[in-house]
Design a protein around this motif. Structure first.
Motif, mmCIF file in Angstrom:
data_model
loop_
_atom_site.group_PDB
_atom_site.id
_atom_site.type_symbol
_atom_site.label_atom_id
_atom_site.label_comp_id
_atom_site.label_asym_id
_atom_site.label_seq_id
_atom_site.Cartn_x
_atom_site.Cartn_y
_atom_site.Cartn_z
ATOM 1 N N LYS A 90 106.698 105.187 56.644
ATOM 2 C CA LYS A 90 107.570 104.066 57.050
ATOM 3 C C LYS A 90 108.583 103.767 55.951
ATOM 4 N N THR A 91 108.210 104.092 54.723
ATOM 5 C CA THR A 91 109.171 104.071 53.606
ATOM 6 C C THR A 91 109.155 105.486 53.006
ATOM 7 N N PRO A 92 110.182 105.843 52.233
ATOM 8 C CA PRO A 92 110.253 107.225 51.725
ATOM 9 C C PRO A 92 108.981 107.603 50.939
ATOM 10 N N PRO A 93 108.410 108.775 51.218
ATOM 11 C CA PRO A 93 107.197 109.181 50.505
ATOM 12 C C PRO A 93 107.404 109.169 48.983
ATOM 13 N N MET A 94 106.346 108.775 48.287
ATOM 14 C CA MET A 94 106.383 108.768 46.818
ATOM 15 C C MET A 94 105.175 109.533 46.296
ATOM 16 N N GLY A 95 105.351 110.228 45.215
ATOM 17 C CA GLY A 95 104.238 110.952 44.624
ATOM 18 C C GLY A 95 104.706 111.920 43.567
ATOM 19 N N TRP A 96 104.058 113.039 43.527
ATOM 20 C CA TRP A 96 104.343 114.068 42.510
ATOM 21 C C TRP A 96 104.235 115.431 43.180
ATOM 22 N N ASN A 97 105.033 116.377 42.738
ATOM 23 C CA ASN A 97 104.964 117.753 43.244
ATOM 24 C C ASN A 97 105.003 118.707 42.055
ATOM 25 N N SER A 98 104.261 119.803 42.178
ATOM 26 C CA SER A 98 104.067 120.702 41.030
ATOM 27 C C SER A 98 105.261 121.607 40.724
ATOM 28 N N TRP A 99 106.177 121.816 41.700
ATOM 29 C CA TRP A 99 107.108 122.936 41.567
ATOM 30 C C TRP A 99 108.089 122.839 40.401
ATOM 31 N N ASN A 100 108.818 121.731 40.306
ATOM 32 C CA ASN A 100 109.950 121.687 39.375
ATOM 33 C C ASN A 100 109.545 122.006 37.936
ATOM 34 N N GLN A 101 108.354 121.582 37.545
ATOM 35 C CA GLN A 101 107.929 121.808 36.170
ATOM 36 C C GLN A 101 106.995 123.014 36.039
ATOM 37 N N PHE A 102 106.058 123.160 36.964
ATOM 38 C CA PHE A 102 104.991 124.144 36.758
ATOM 39 C C PHE A 102 105.251 125.477 37.451
ATOM 40 N N GLN A 103 106.001 125.460 38.538
ATOM 41 C CA GLN A 103 106.174 126.649 39.370
ATOM 42 C C GLN A 103 104.804 127.309 39.612
ATOM 43 N N SER A 104 104.620 128.578 39.215
ATOM 44 C CA SER A 104 103.333 129.217 39.549
ATOM 45 C C SER A 104 102.214 128.839 38.569
ATOM 46 N N LYS A 105 102.575 128.139 37.490
ATOM 47 C CA LYS A 105 101.548 127.851 36.475
ATOM 48 C C LYS A 105 100.833 126.533 36.772
ATOM 49 N N ILE A 106 100.354 126.433 37.994
ATOM 50 C CA ILE A 106 99.644 125.221 38.392
ATOM 51 C C ILE A 106 98.261 125.628 38.875
ATOM 52 N N ASP A 107 97.253 124.843 38.516
ATOM 53 C CA ASP A 107 95.897 125.157 38.980
ATOM 54 C C ASP A 107 95.113 123.863 39.190
ATOM 55 N N ASP A 108 93.898 124.043 39.652
ATOM 56 C CA ASP A 108 93.015 122.916 39.975
ATOM 57 C C ASP A 108 92.897 121.939 38.796
ATOM 58 N N LYS A 109 92.715 122.516 37.608
ATOM 59 C CA LYS A 109 92.486 121.676 36.424
ATOM 60 C C LYS A 109 93.707 120.791 36.141
ATOM 61 N N ALA A 110 94.889 121.429 36.195
ATOM 62 C CA ALA A 110 96.110 120.666 35.894
ATOM 63 C C ALA A 110 96.325 119.569 36.939
ATOM 64 N N VAL A 111 96.032 119.884 38.205
ATOM 65 C CA VAL A 111 96.228 118.866 39.259
ATOM 66 C C VAL A 111 95.301 117.679 39.009
ATOM 67 N N ARG A 112 94.042 117.971 38.662
ATOM 68 C CA ARG A 112 93.109 116.866 38.389
ATOM 69 C C ARG A 112 93.604 116.030 37.207
ATOM 70 N N GLU A 113 94.128 116.691 36.195
ATOM 71 C CA GLU A 113 94.614 115.943 35.029
ATOM 72 C C GLU A 113 95.820 115.073 35.397
ATOM 73 N N VAL A 114 96.686 115.633 36.258
ATOM 74 C CA VAL A 114 97.847 114.862 36.709
ATOM 75 C C VAL A 114 97.369 113.631 37.480
ATOM 76 N N VAL A 115 96.396 113.851 38.362
ATOM 77 C CA VAL A 115 95.850 112.735 39.150
ATOM 78 C C VAL A 115 95.285 111.663 38.214
ATOM 79 N N ASP A 116 94.454 112.094 37.273
ATOM 80 C CA ASP A 116 93.831 111.128 36.350
ATOM 81 C C ASP A 116 94.899 110.342 35.609
ATOM 82 N N THR A 117 95.968 111.053 35.193
ATOM 83 C CA THR A 117 97.013 110.362 34.423
ATOM 84 C C THR A 117 97.779 109.389 35.309
ATOM 85 N N MET A 118 98.014 109.792 36.547
ATOM 86 C CA MET A 118 98.762 108.895 37.442
ATOM 87 C C MET A 118 97.969 107.620 37.751
#
Ligand code: GLA
Length: 507
Positions: free
Chosen positions: A151-179
Motif C-alpha cells: 500500500k506504500t512503496p516497499p522498503m527493505g534491503w537487496n543483496s545485488w548492488n553491493q554483494f552481487q554473487s558474493k552473498i550467502d546465508d551467513k551474510a543475510v543473517r548478519e544483515v538481518v541481525d544488524t537491521m
C-alpha cells in the motif's frame, strides 16, 4: 522446457543466427591465432550439480584484436579483447553481465579464467551447440486481481548492488541481525531480499533447490520471520537469470509453489534470459503468468517486475498483478546513473499509487562512489517519487552518516505517505524542483542542484499548489523549522545537494 530435440535445431539456428550467424564451424587455427569456435569442457558458470553448462566461444583474431560471441544457455555475449603472444584478454556484455576473461592458447586447447574461475575449452565439434529452446506460448491477457500488498512503496534491503554473487546465508543473517539492532527494521525496512545467484539445480521432478551458498532456504526464511522481517527472492521468466543461474521458464507455477513453501514474501522477476525466447510484445503475458502463479499459491507475495522499463510497463504492470516495476536500466553508484534513472520518472508519475509503484532501481546509498551530499539527494529523490526504498549497501559496516541518511524518519515519511503521489520535476537552469502532495494536505518539495557550483534556490508558496499562506515549513535534512517570508524561502544548495522541505498551509 528446454527441449533437447534436433527437430528444433532450425529454431535454434534462427536464434543463434540472430545474434551471431549460424553454421560457423571453422576450426581454430591452432598455434597461430585463437580464431575459431571453442566449447568449454568445464562449467562456464559454477554449478554444484556436476552437470556442465558450456560456453561456446566464437572468436575472430585480427592482428592483436579479438572480437566474437560467447553463447550459454540463456545468453549471447558479444566480446572483444586483445591478444599478446599466446595470451588474450576479453571483456563482453549481455544485458548486465560483464565477464572478464583471460586466456591462453595451450596446444590444442584454450585455458581460460572467467571472473577468477578456471575453465578449459576445446575446439567445438558438430552438435556442441545448445539445443533449441521451445517457446512456450504465453497466456491470453486478462487482468490479474490486486494482491492487496504494498500500500506504500516497499522498503527493505537487496543483496545485488553491493554483494552481487558474493552473498550467502551467513551474510543475510548478519544483515538481518544488524537491521534489527540498528533500528532499520523499525524505521520500515522490512523486506530482506536475496537477488540473483542463490539458485541451484532442478531435481528429476523439476523442483528447484538453492545452491550451496544457501543450504536451507526455508530455515533462512524462518530466521528472517523470527526477527519480525520479511523475506524476498529473485527469479527470471527465462531459462537462465541475468547471472546465468536457473530461471523459472517452463516451471512458473512449480517455482511459485516452492517459493511459497519456503515462506517467501517478495519475488523480483527479472526478464533477462527471457529475451532469447520472447519479443518485448510478450512481456505483459509472460509477467501475467507468474502474477497468476503467485496468487494461486495463496501466500501474500509482493510481485516486483524487473524489465528495465521496456514495453511501457507502467501502463500494464498493475494489470499483471505487479506491485512495482522497474522503469529504468540498472543503477550504478554514480551521480550520473542515479540522475539518469530519476529523470525517467517524470513521465511515469500518473501510474504510481497505493499497491503499484514505479521502480527507478535500488538504492546505492553507502556503496562508496558518491558523496554523502549526493546520497542525501538520492534518498530525497527516491522519497519524492514514491520509489521503493531498498537499501543496497553492506548494512553491517555502514558509517554513521550513511545510517543517518537511510534512517531519516522525516524523509522516509515522505516516501511512505499514504496518498502515494509521485512528484514531477520543473527545471530552471541547474535547479530542479520536485513537488509531492501529501495525505495531510501538506507538500514535500525538493530542490536539487544539478550544477557544478553552489546555487541559491527560492521556493515560492505559489509553486507548491497550497493555495494559501504557508503555516509551517521544516527542512527535513537540517531537522529545523524554516520561515517563508513574503511567500518564499531561499537557501543555498551546494553542487549536487538538495533542499528538502515539508510545507503546510493555513486552512
Ligand atoms: C539485472 C537486474 C539487476 C540484478 C541483476 C542480477 O541486471 O536489473 O537489478 O537483479 O540482473 O543478475
Amino acid at each position: 522446457m528446454i527441449g533437447i530435440n534436433s527437430s528444433k535445431s532450425a529454431i535454434h539456428c534462427v536464434l543463434i543466427a540472430f545474434f551471431m550467424g549460424c553454421g560457423i564451424t571453422a576450426a581454430p587455427a591452432h598455434g597461430q591465432t585463437v580464431t575459431g569456435k571453442w566449447t568449454t569442457t568445464t562449467n562456464w558458470r559454477v554449478l554444484d550439480s556436476g552437470e556442465i553448462d558450456r560456453g561456446i566461444l566464437e572468436l575472430q583474431q585480427t592482428g592483436s584484436d579479438l572480437t566474437g560471441t560467447i553463447t550459454t544457455i540463456g545468453h549471447v555475449y558479444h566480446v572483444k579483447g586483445t591478444v599478446t603472444g599466446n595470451h588474450f584478454e576479453l571483456t563482453g556484455a549481455t544485458y548486465n553481465s560483464k565477464p572478464h576473461i583471460t586466456g591462453e592458447l595451450a596446444g590444442k586447447d584454450l585455458h581460460l579464467t572467467k571472473d577468477g574461475d578456471f575453465l578449459d575449452a576445446v575446439p567445438s565439434k558438430p552438435g556442441d551447440d545448445y539445443p533449441a529452446i521451445e517457446r512456450v506460448e504465453p497466456p491470453v491477457l486478462h487482468d490479474v486481481p490486486y494482491n492487496g500488498l504494498a500500500k506504500t512503496p516497499p522498503m527493505g534491503w537487496n543483496s545485488w548492488n553491493q554483494f552481487q554473487s558474493k552473498i550467502d546465508d551467513k551474510a543475510v543473517r548478519e544483515v538481518v541481525d544488524t537491521m534489527v539492532s540498528n533500528g532499520m527494521r523499525d524505521a520500515g525496512y522490512i523486506y530482506v531480499n536475496i537477488d540473483d545467484t542463490w539458485e541451484g539445480v532442478r531435481d528429476a521432478q523439476g523442483n528447484l533447490s538453492s545452491n550451496k551458498k544457501f543450504p536451507d532456504m526455508k530455515a533462512l526464511a524462518d530466521y528472517v520471520h523470527s526477527k519480525g522481517m520479511k523475506f524476498g527472492i529473485y527469479s527470471s521468466p527465462g531459462p537462465r537469470t541475468c547471472a546465468e543461474y536457473q530461471g523459472s521458464y517452463g516451471h512458473e507455477e512449480q517455482d511459485a509453489k516452492t517459493f511459497a513453501n519456503w515462506g517467501i514474501d517478495y519475488l523480483k522477476y527479472d526478464w533477462c534470459g527471457a529475451r532469447l525466447i520472447y519479443g518485448s510484445d510478450s512481456l505483459q503475458a509472460v509477467y501475467q503468468k507468474m502474477g497468476v502463479a503467485l496468487l494461486k499459491t495463496g501466500r501474500p507475495i509482493v510481485y516486483s517486475l524487473c524489465e528495465y522499463g521496456v514495453g511501457n510497463v507502467e501502463a500494464w504492470g498493475a494489470k499483471v498483478g505487479g506491485n512495482l516495476w522497474r522503469t529504468t536500466g540498472d543503477i550504478s553508484d554514480t551521480w550520473s546513473s542515479m540522475i539518469k534513472n530519476i529523470d525517467k520518472q517524470a513521465s511515469t508519475a500518473p501510474y504510481a499509487g497505493p499497491g503499484h509503484w514505479n521502480d527507478p532501481d535500488m538504492l546505492e546509498i553507502g556503496n562508496g562512489q558518491m558523496t554523502d551530499e549526493e546520497y542525501r539527494t538520492h534518498m530525497s529523490l527516491w522519497a519524492l517519487t514514491a520509489a521503493p526504498l531498498l537499501a543496497g549497501n553492506d548494512i553491517r559496516t555502514m558509517t554513521p552518516a550513511i545510517k543517518e541518511i537511510l534512517m531519516n524518519h522525516d524523509v522516509i515519511a515522505v516516501d511512505q505517505d499514504a496518498l502515494g503521489k509521485q512528484a514531477t520535476p520543473v527545471k530552471s537552469g541547474d535547479l530542479e524542483m520536485w513537488v509531492k502532495p501529501l495525505a495531510d494536505g501538506s507538500v514535500a518539495v525538493g530542490v536539487v542542484n544539478l550544477g557544478a557550483s553552489e546555487n541559491t534556490a527560492s521556493v515560492k508558496a505559489s509553486d507548491l499548489g497550497l493555495g494559501a499562506k504557508v503555516k509551517s515549513a521544516r527542512d527535513l535534512w537540517a531537522h529545523a523549522n524554516v520561515k517563508f517570508r513574503d511567500g518564499a524561502y531561499a537557501a543555498k544548495i551546494p553542487s549536487h545537494g538538495v533542499l528538502l522541505l515539508r510545507v503546510s498551509a493555513k486552512k
